[in-house]
Motif scaffolding. Sequence first.
Motif, PDB file in Angstrom:
ATOM      1  N   PHE A   1       1.045  -1.199  -0.108  1.00 15.36           N
ATOM      2  CA  PHE A   1       0.305   0.292   0.079  1.00 15.36           C
ATOM      3  C   PHE A   1       0.640   1.341  -0.048  1.00 15.36           C
ATOM      4  CE2 PHE A   1      -2.604  -3.763   2.030  1.00 15.36           C
ATOM      5  CZ  PHE A   1      -3.654  -3.642   1.111  1.00 15.36           C
ATOM      6  N   ARG A   2       0.422   2.329  -0.980  1.00 18.89           N
ATOM      7  CA  ARG A   2       1.265   3.364  -0.774  1.00 18.89           C
ATOM      8  C   ARG A   2       1.618   4.406  -0.005  1.00 18.89           C
ATOM      9  NH1 ARG A   2       0.805   5.147  -7.701  1.00 18.89           N
ATOM     10  NH2 ARG A   2       1.490   3.041  -7.972  1.00 18.89           N
TER      11      ARG A   2
ATOM     12  N   ARG B   1      -6.613  -2.686   8.562  1.00 16.54           N
ATOM     13  CA  ARG B   1      -7.482  -2.257   7.979  1.00 16.54           C
ATOM     14  C   ARG B   1      -6.780  -3.136   6.507  1.00 16.54           C
ATOM     15  NH1 ARG B   1      -6.853   3.043   9.151  1.00 16.54           N
ATOM     16  NH2 ARG B   1      -9.333   3.569  10.761  1.00 16.54           N
ATOM     17  N   ALA B   2      -5.246  -3.172   7.036  1.00 15.21           N
ATOM     18  CA  ALA B   2      -4.158  -3.576   5.422  1.00 15.21           C
ATOM     19  C   ALA B   2      -4.738  -5.473   5.402  1.00 15.21           C
ATOM     20  CB  ALA B   2      -2.534  -3.838   5.345  1.00 15.21           C
ATOM     21  N   ILE B   3      -4.982  -5.882   6.863  1.00 14.63           N
ATOM     22  CA  ILE B   3      -4.936  -7.309   6.682  1.00 14.63           C
ATOM     23  C   ILE B   3      -6.493  -7.934   6.636  1.00 14.63           C
ATOM     24  CG2 ILE B   3      -5.833  -9.560   8.360  1.00 14.63           C
ATOM     25  CD1 ILE B   3      -3.295  -8.177  10.580  1.00 14.63           C
TER      26      ILE B   3
ATOM     27  N   THR C   1      -8.479 -10.924   2.892  1.00 18.24           N
ATOM     28  CA  THR C   1      -9.615 -11.204   1.336  1.00 18.24           C
ATOM     29  C   THR C   1      -9.551 -11.551   0.292  1.00 18.24           C
ATOM     30  OG1 THR C   1     -10.082  -8.595   1.627  1.00 18.24           O
ATOM     31  CG2 THR C   1     -11.705 -10.418   3.549  1.00 18.24           C
ATOM     32  N   LEU C   2      -8.044 -11.160  -0.169  1.00 12.63           N
ATOM     33  CA  LEU C   2      -6.893 -10.979  -1.885  1.00 12.63           C
ATOM     34  C   LEU C   2      -7.521  -9.561  -2.454  1.00 12.63           C
ATOM     35  CD1 LEU C   2      -7.894 -14.995  -2.468  1.00 12.63           C
ATOM     36  CD2 LEU C   2      -5.882 -13.479  -1.051  1.00 12.63           C
ATOM     37  N   ARG C   3      -7.752  -8.639  -1.530  1.00 12.22           N
ATOM     38  CA  ARG C   3      -8.245  -7.671  -2.121  1.00 12.22           C
ATOM     39  C   ARG C   3      -6.971  -7.089  -2.622  1.00 12.22           C
ATOM     40  NH1 ARG C   3     -12.270  -3.380   0.602  1.00 12.22           N
ATOM     41  NH2 ARG C   3     -11.659  -2.676  -1.549  1.00 12.22           N
TER      42      ARG C   3
ATOM     43  N   GLY D   1      -5.320  -2.245  -9.078  1.00 11.32           N
ATOM     44  CA  GLY D   1      -4.841  -1.036  -8.230  1.00 11.32           C
ATOM     45  C   GLY D   1      -5.014  -0.950  -6.656  1.00 11.32           C
ATOM     46  N   SER D   2      -4.913  -2.080  -6.525  1.00 13.58           N
ATOM     47  CA  SER D   2      -5.209  -1.633  -5.285  1.00 13.58           C
ATOM     48  C   SER D   2      -4.380  -1.595  -4.163  1.00 13.58           C
ATOM     49  CB  SER D   2      -5.409  -2.981  -5.014  1.00 13.58           C
ATOM     50  OG  SER D   2      -4.397  -4.125  -5.120  1.00 13.58           O
ATOM     51  N   CYS D   3      -3.242  -1.213  -5.002  1.00  7.26           N
ATOM     52  CA  CYS D   3      -1.799  -0.237  -4.358  1.00  7.26           C
ATOM     53  C   CYS D   3      -2.591   0.394  -3.539  1.00  7.26           C
ATOM     54  CB  CYS D   3      -0.589  -0.699  -4.569  1.00  7.26           C
ATOM     55  SG  CYS D   3      -0.727   0.359  -6.056  1.00  7.26           S
ATOM     56  N   LYS D   4      -3.292   1.425  -3.978  1.00  3.32           N
ATOM     57  CA  LYS D   4      -3.910   2.711  -4.001  1.00  3.32           C
ATOM     58  C   LYS D   4      -5.376   2.842  -2.632  1.00  3.32           C
ATOM     59  CE  LYS D   4      -2.264   3.725  -8.814  1.00  3.32           C
ATOM     60  NZ  LYS D   4      -2.990   4.651  -9.845  1.00  3.32           N
ATOM     61  N   LEU D   5      -5.511   1.775  -2.118  1.00  7.68           N
ATOM     62  CA  LEU D   5      -6.709   1.682  -1.697  1.00  7.68           C
ATOM     63  C   LEU D   5      -5.976   2.220  -0.871  1.00  7.68           C
ATOM     64  CD1 LEU D   5      -7.682  -1.776  -1.740  1.00  7.68           C
ATOM     65  CD2 LEU D   5      -8.281   0.216  -2.202  1.00  7.68           C
ATOM     66  N   ASN D   6      -7.547   3.412   0.118  1.00  7.35           N
ATOM     67  CA  ASN D   6      -6.997   4.004   1.613  1.00  7.35           C
ATOM     68  C   ASN D   6      -7.508   3.071   3.073  1.00  7.35           C
ATOM     69  OD1 ASN D   6      -6.839   6.239   3.254  1.00  7.35           O
ATOM     70  ND2 ASN D   6      -8.973   6.814   3.080  1.00  7.35           N
ATOM     71  N   VAL D   7      -6.273   2.725   3.209  1.00  4.06           N
ATOM     72  CA  VAL D   7      -5.897   2.043   4.704  1.00  4.06           C
ATOM     73  C   VAL D   7      -5.776   2.488   5.861  1.00  4.06           C
ATOM     74  CG1 VAL D   7      -5.231  -0.018   3.017  1.00  4.06           C
ATOM     75  CG2 VAL D   7      -3.411   1.840   3.889  1.00  4.06           C
ATOM     76  N   LEU D   8      -5.847   4.174   5.991  1.00  6.71           N
ATOM     77  CA  LEU D   8      -4.946   5.326   6.586  1.00  6.71           C
ATOM     78  C   LEU D   8      -6.545   5.682   7.927  1.00  6.71           C
ATOM     79  CD1 LEU D   8      -2.644   7.421   5.330  1.00  6.71           C
ATOM     80  CD2 LEU D   8      -2.406   5.355   6.510  1.00  6.71           C
TER      81      LEU D   8
END
Length: 345
Positions: free
Chosen positions: A73-74, A324-326, A331-333, A338-345
């Motif tokens: 995750f970026r 959130r990252a876990i 769930t293999l998302r 583009g999953s590296c741009k997901l918001n995990v913060l």
Amino acid sequence: MTSYLDNFDPITIDWGSFSMETQNQSDLCFPELANISCRKSPGPVVFYLVPLLSISILTVVLNLLVITAISHFRQLHTPTNLLLLSLAVTDYLVGLQLIPMAVRRATSCWSLGDRLCSLFVYYVLTVTSTSVGNIVLISVDRYVAICDPLHYNIRVTVKRVQLCVCLCWFSSLSYSGVIYYDQLMQPGKYHSCYGECVIVFDFTTGVVDLVVSFLFPLCSVVMLYTKVFVVAVSQARAMRLHAPRGKLKHSPPFRVKKSELKAARSLGVLVVVFLLCFCPYYGVFLARDSLRNHTLQVCVIYLYYFNSCVNPLIYALFYPWFRRAIKHIVTLRILQPGSCKLNVL
């Protein structure tokens, strides 16, 4: 950090006191080498086999989640998280290789030869000293973030942290090579029998390593976090006093962010836990002439290895982004484009 407790391993101690007059050939590691063979482990192995293997599996899984989360995750590519990533890599190596090899050494004779024994010991020294270096770097990062917040983004950048991490690993490789040079060049020099794999240092080397790998990092971490704690407490108190009056918006620009205070607390827990697991390890070495209790030695080894498993649990308790990252990983998302741009913060 030097693995002094290898000298306290019950097998190693028994092998060192090898005596052909009191042992049958069935008790030897290599009966065909009766005159030079070490003895097999005299006691039950279940006591330390099952716990160590359980810790090993849990350590590998949890730290692999940390490595995957921060790498993928970026949003998590921050200076502090890069330090956590480096620490997770060392913890992962502890669970993947160091613990299984410790189990092998504790449950059977060393059959891989003196050369591989020397290389394995060198690897152990490198990984453990790198882990100590990562803890010191994390302490420095929190010190700058809390005590000099205005210049934090200027002084602590991703590139500079990457350079520091690389230097930490390189320094550990070099340092381990220097203090273990004699035995790397002459494998098995201090082995008392065939089938033994121990670390032996002379008095001067032991004192130098004690200062470099234990006293200096310990004093540095304690001093840095003492300063961080004092500043964090004063800032938190100031925020509580100003918030009800609506003055927080007009507070001076040097006030530390609330998120930084939380990060300092979380990483402070990590450092404290590390020290609790780290100090007894060296404490047994310092008192080795008076501490020959097998149970105590094994418990101290468990405690040190268990630290590599505890660190990811600290992240899970104190870092919402990790939880959130876990979820995205399980769930293999993360396999979606583009999953590296997901918001995990």
